[in-house]
Write an enzyme that holds these catalytic residues in place. Sequence first.
Site, PDB file in Angstrom:
ATOM      1  N   GLY A 142      46.544  41.847  53.008  1.00  0.00           N
ATOM      2  CA  GLY A 142      45.613  41.250  51.907  1.00  0.00           C
ATOM      3  C   GLY A 142      44.840  42.424  51.662  1.00  0.00           C
ATOM      4  N   SER A 143      44.727  43.080  50.277  1.00  0.00           N
ATOM      5  CA  SER A 143      44.060  44.788  49.864  1.00  0.00           C
ATOM      6  C   SER A 143      44.021  43.830  48.304  1.00  0.00           C
ATOM      7  CB  SER A 143      44.954  45.492  50.796  1.00  0.00           C
ATOM      8  OG  SER A 143      46.753  45.636  50.496  1.00  0.00           O
ATOM      9  N   ARG A 144      43.560  45.464  47.881  1.00  0.00           N
ATOM     10  CA  ARG A 144      43.614  46.181  46.240  1.00  0.00           C
ATOM     11  C   ARG A 144      44.140  47.328  46.470  1.00  0.00           C
ATOM     12  NH1 ARG A 144      36.741  44.850  43.697  1.00  0.00           N
ATOM     13  NH2 ARG A 144      37.497  46.740  42.793  1.00  0.00           N
TER      14      ARG A 144
END
Length: 239
Positions: free
Chosen positions: A187-189
């Site tokens: 999970g990241s952005r």
Amino acid sequence: MTIHKEGYTSLALCVLLIFVSNALIQFYYPSAHTLKWIVYILSGALFLIILQFFRSPSIRINVNEKNVLCPADGKVVVIEETEEPEYLKDRRIQISVFMSPINVHVNRNPISGVVKYFKYHPGKYLVAWHPKSSTENERTTVVIENSAGVSVLFRQIAGAMARRIVWYVKEGDKAEQGQQFGFIKFGSRVDVFLPLGTKINVGIGEVVKGGRTVLAELVALQAPQPIKEKATKTAKKTA
């Protein structure tokens, strides 16, 4: 299904873990059929999760210098006007895309051009939607300038689960729109900073696809004025 090269090591470790755990269960508890089936099911689920996370689907890129392509699969969580203090040092429209663990985590160039700036920042691992994640988390900053002289800045930001950001670019490289520039594990952005006046084509909460969704259109093909000049003009008007 094509597996991304960044997943080879993780998949190998996953297979090794599954093999060892199943072998130990079979050796020490040969009659525990219920336990063995539970382990088999969990092993299969783990393998499928890792497999789908590192998938790298082939996509067709429609190159268009006017368009800004989405750099990653995910959901739009931020659209706002803000200041970019690291490199551009002016006001920009920020669009942030959150990638959950079930999204494809390949990162793609939003525009074509020359890489004018690159920097890796070590940092914390706050949840990717935290307001301070863009300035305090592990991240990279990339700036590409297109043939019209317009610069677009974008960042890979590690999330609470991510512990490794991978990039394939350096200053001076020629970047092609839609091609891979990096990968973030789990999970990241990704944040994108666009010139003021850019036509935004997405909304908050919209599900987007890397290399396929057109985030915005570069209507104004001139770089915005620095903050100091804007501040001076504002001061004159006030006076």
